[in-house]
Design a protein around this motif. Sequence first.
Motif, PDB file in Angstrom:
ATOM      1  N   ALA A 187       0.830  -1.208   0.000  1.00  0.00           N
ATOM      2  CA  ALA A 187       0.000   0.000   0.000  1.00  0.00           C
ATOM      3  C   ALA A 187       0.862   1.254   0.000  1.00  0.00           C
ATOM      4  O   ALA A 187       1.971   1.277   0.543  1.00  0.00           O
ATOM      5  N   VAL A 188       0.347   2.301  -0.630  1.00  0.00           N
ATOM      6  CA  VAL A 188       1.050   3.572  -0.758  1.00  0.00           C
ATOM      7  C   VAL A 188       0.507   4.562   0.266  1.00  0.00           C
ATOM      8  O   VAL A 188      -0.702   4.598   0.533  1.00  0.00           O
ATOM      9  N   LYS A 189       1.375   5.371   0.839  1.00  0.00           N
ATOM     10  CA  LYS A 189       0.939   6.381   1.804  1.00  0.00           C
ATOM     11  C   LYS A 189       0.108   7.450   1.110  1.00  0.00           C
ATOM     12  O   LYS A 189       0.450   7.939   0.036  1.00  0.00           O
ATOM     13  N   VAL A 190      -1.005   7.831   1.718  1.00  0.00           N
ATOM     14  CA  VAL A 190      -1.920   8.819   1.142  1.00  0.00           C
ATOM     15  C   VAL A 190      -1.823  10.123   1.936  1.00  0.00           C
ATOM     16  O   VAL A 190      -1.941  10.118   3.161  1.00  0.00           O
ATOM     17  N   GLU A 191      -1.637  11.226   1.216  1.00  0.00           N
ATOM     18  CA  GLU A 191      -1.441  12.511   1.878  1.00  0.00           C
ATOM     19  C   GLU A 191      -2.754  13.287   2.082  1.00  0.00           C
ATOM     20  O   GLU A 191      -2.903  14.048   3.026  1.00  0.00           O
ATOM     21  N   VAL A 192      -3.713  13.092   1.160  1.00  0.00           N
ATOM     22  CA  VAL A 192      -4.945  13.882   1.191  1.00  0.00           C
ATOM     23  C   VAL A 192      -6.130  13.001   1.548  1.00  0.00           C
ATOM     24  O   VAL A 192      -6.301  11.911   1.002  1.00  0.00           O
ATOM     25  N   ASN A 193      -6.965  13.459   2.473  1.00  0.00           N
ATOM     26  CA  ASN A 193      -8.166  12.717   2.857  1.00  0.00           C
ATOM     27  C   ASN A 193      -9.317  13.139   1.942  1.00  0.00           C
ATOM     28  O   ASN A 193     -10.089  14.040   2.260  1.00  0.00           O
ATOM     29  N   VAL A 194      -9.428  12.452   0.807  1.00  0.00           N
ATOM     30  CA  VAL A 194     -10.418  12.821  -0.205  1.00  0.00           C
ATOM     31  C   VAL A 194     -11.830  12.503   0.256  1.00  0.00           C
ATOM     32  O   VAL A 194     -12.798  13.121  -0.194  1.00  0.00           O
ATOM     33  N   THR A 213     -12.411  -0.468   1.226  1.00  0.00           N
ATOM     34  CA  THR A 213     -12.125   0.849   0.660  1.00  0.00           C
ATOM     35  C   THR A 213     -11.168   0.760  -0.527  1.00  0.00           C
ATOM     36  O   THR A 213     -10.339  -0.151  -0.614  1.00  0.00           O
ATOM     37  N   PHE A 214     -11.330   1.713  -1.428  1.00  0.00           N
ATOM     38  CA  PHE A 214     -10.365   1.898  -2.519  1.00  0.00           C
ATOM     39  C   PHE A 214      -9.974   3.368  -2.522  1.00  0.00           C
ATOM     40  O   PHE A 214     -10.820   4.241  -2.710  1.00  0.00           O
ATOM     41  N   VAL A 215      -8.698   3.641  -2.262  1.00  0.00           N
ATOM     42  CA  VAL A 215      -8.195   5.013  -2.172  1.00  0.00           C
ATOM     43  C   VAL A 215      -7.224   5.256  -3.323  1.00  0.00           C
ATOM     44  O   VAL A 215      -6.177   4.598  -3.417  1.00  0.00           O
ATOM     45  N   ILE A 216      -7.564   6.182  -4.203  1.00  0.00           N
ATOM     46  CA  ILE A 216      -6.727   6.479  -5.367  1.00  0.00           C
ATOM     47  C   ILE A 216      -5.462   7.210  -4.927  1.00  0.00           C
ATOM     48  O   ILE A 216      -5.520   8.192  -4.189  1.00  0.00           O
ATOM     49  N   THR A 217      -4.317   6.709  -5.404  1.00  0.00           N
ATOM     50  CA  THR A 217      -3.035   7.313  -5.037  1.00  0.00           C
ATOM     51  C   THR A 217      -2.298   7.912  -6.222  1.00  0.00           C
ATOM     52  O   THR A 217      -1.395   8.724  -6.046  1.00  0.00           O
ATOM     53  N   ASN A 218      -2.683   7.515  -7.449  1.00  0.00           N
ATOM     54  CA  ASN A 218      -2.024   8.053  -8.644  1.00  0.00           C
ATOM     55  C   ASN A 218      -2.913   7.833  -9.859  1.00  0.00           C
ATOM     56  O   ASN A 218      -3.590   6.804  -9.953  1.00  0.00           O
ATOM     57  N   VAL A 219      -2.906   8.805 -10.757  1.00  0.00           N
ATOM     58  CA  VAL A 219      -3.679   8.695 -12.002  1.00  0.00           C
ATOM     59  C   VAL A 219      -2.750   9.027 -13.160  1.00  0.00           C
ATOM     60  O   VAL A 219      -2.141  10.109 -13.195  1.00  0.00           O
ATOM     61  N   GLY A 239      -4.410   2.592  -6.769  1.00  0.00           N
ATOM     62  CA  GLY A 239      -5.013   2.892  -5.476  1.00  0.00           C
ATOM     63  C   GLY A 239      -4.811   1.781  -4.469  1.00  0.00           C
ATOM     64  O   GLY A 239      -4.438   0.648  -4.830  1.00  0.00           O
ATOM     65  N   ASN A 240      -5.035   2.107  -3.214  1.00  0.00           N
ATOM     66  CA  ASN A 240      -4.956   1.124  -2.134  1.00  0.00           C
ATOM     67  C   ASN A 240      -6.312   0.449  -1.963  1.00  0.00           C
ATOM     68  O   ASN A 240      -7.294   1.113  -1.620  1.00  0.00           O
ATOM     69  N   LEU A 241      -6.362  -0.853  -2.204  1.00  0.00           N
ATOM     70  CA  LEU A 241      -7.586  -1.621  -2.030  1.00  0.00           C
ATOM     71  C   LEU A 241      -7.508  -2.372  -0.704  1.00  0.00           C
ATOM     72  O   LEU A 241      -6.580  -3.152  -0.481  1.00  0.00           O
ATOM     73  N   GLN A 242      -8.464  -2.094   0.177  1.00  0.00           N
ATOM     74  CA  GLN A 242      -8.528  -2.774   1.473  1.00  0.00           C
ATOM     75  C   GLN A 242      -9.724  -3.716   1.505  1.00  0.00           C
ATOM     76  O   GLN A 242     -10.848  -3.319   1.239  1.00  0.00           O
ATOM     77  N   ILE A 243      -9.440  -4.981   1.788  1.00  0.00           N
ATOM     78  CA  ILE A 243     -10.477  -5.988   2.008  1.00  0.00           C
ATOM     79  C   ILE A 243     -10.089  -6.744   3.270  1.00  0.00           C
ATOM     80  O   ILE A 243      -8.948  -7.194   3.409  1.00  0.00           O
ATOM     81  N   LYS A 244     -11.019  -6.857   4.208  1.00  0.00           N
ATOM     82  CA  LYS A 244     -10.740  -7.464   5.516  1.00  0.00           C
ATOM     83  C   LYS A 244      -9.570  -6.740   6.163  1.00  0.00           C
ATOM     84  O   LYS A 244      -9.567  -5.512   6.235  1.00  0.00           O
ATOM     85  N   LYS A 301      -3.696  -3.613  -0.233  1.00  0.00           N
ATOM     86  CA  LYS A 301      -2.711  -3.761  -1.299  1.00  0.00           C
ATOM     87  C   LYS A 301      -2.908  -2.659  -2.328  1.00  0.00           C
ATOM     88  O   LYS A 301      -4.008  -2.165  -2.538  1.00  0.00           O
ATOM     89  N   SER A 302      -1.824  -2.284  -2.991  1.00  0.00           N
ATOM     90  CA  SER A 302      -1.892  -1.308  -4.068  1.00  0.00           C
ATOM     91  C   SER A 302      -2.121  -2.035  -5.389  1.00  0.00           C
ATOM     92  O   SER A 302      -1.412  -2.986  -5.716  1.00  0.00           O
ATOM     93  N   ILE A 303      -3.129  -1.581  -6.143  1.00  0.00           N
ATOM     94  CA  ILE A 303      -3.422  -2.157  -7.451  1.00  0.00           C
ATOM     95  C   ILE A 303      -3.585  -1.034  -8.468  1.00  0.00           C
ATOM     96  O   ILE A 303      -3.821   0.114  -8.102  1.00  0.00           O
ATOM     97  N   THR A 304      -3.456  -1.368  -9.750  1.00  0.00           N
ATOM     98  CA  THR A 304      -3.674  -0.399 -10.822  1.00  0.00           C
ATOM     99  C   THR A 304      -4.739  -0.942 -11.766  1.00  0.00           C
ATOM    100  O   THR A 304      -4.646  -2.086 -12.226  1.00  0.00           O
ATOM    101  N   ILE A 305      -5.766  -0.118 -12.036  1.00  0.00           N
ATOM    102  CA  ILE A 305      -6.870  -0.552 -12.885  1.00  0.00           C
ATOM    103  C   ILE A 305      -7.121   0.488 -13.975  1.00  0.00           C
ATOM    104  O   ILE A 305      -6.945   1.683 -13.758  1.00  0.00           O
ATOM    105  N   PRO A 306      -7.536   0.054 -15.170  1.00  0.00           N
ATOM    106  CA  PRO A 306      -7.887   1.002 -16.229  1.00  0.00           C
ATOM    107  C   PRO A 306      -9.292   1.548 -16.009  1.00  0.00           C
ATOM    108  O   PRO A 306     -10.197   0.821 -15.602  1.00  0.00           O
TER     109      PRO A 306
END
Length: 212
Positions: A31-38, A125-131, A142-147, A151-156
């Motif tokens: 997971a990537v550190k997120v700076e902004v609470n969107v 949750t899914f938190v976008i970290t880069n576009v 984005g960081n995908l949290q389940i249970k 983990k960080s994943i990239t999706i189109p």
Amino acid sequence: MKKLVLSLAVVASVLTACKSEKKEKVATNEAVKVEVNVSELNNVDTAISVLTWKGTKPGGAHDGTVALKSGGLLLEEGTLKGGEFVVDLTTITNSDMKGSGGAAKLEGHLKNADFFDVETYPTSTFVITNVEPKEGKLHVTGNLQIKDVTKSITIPATVSTEDGVTTFKSETFNINRADFNVKYGSKSFFDNLKDKFIDDMMELSFEVKTKA
């Protein structure tokens, strides 16, 4: 005779491989550190935003939807800069058997401790970290949290705006549920399941709309 036996074994192996449909999963990273609470934007319309899912097993498949609990999309001059989607796992529904006892039974099973354990983990949750724009699409990381796993994943995905409503729509992507400790019927955790297993690969897709 040994050559004949070997040839038959090779042919059988090829035929078996052709019968199984291989699903490519998205890469999972730390997971990537997120700076902004969107999420504080709270501009997602949860009444019409949805996460769709599909699971497969030998001889069949089930699909359905999950509602969003809250979320925000950060846009600057129409360009996606960030976002956060909170998925309400207590709303898991099954579509292919909708209205039947089978659907209710499956929904209950998916919510219990065997699968997503929604009593302990009611949201994902899914938190976008880069576009990153690429080949006419957005590659959204984005960081995908389940249970208890993130983990960080990239999706189109694509982003469009019409009549003041912005739509974030991902393509269908596959994740390995075993990466997120979703264990029931998984060959990654249990031996001797024979044909009673459920595929580790899950198909997911987001369609998220902002409030008008």
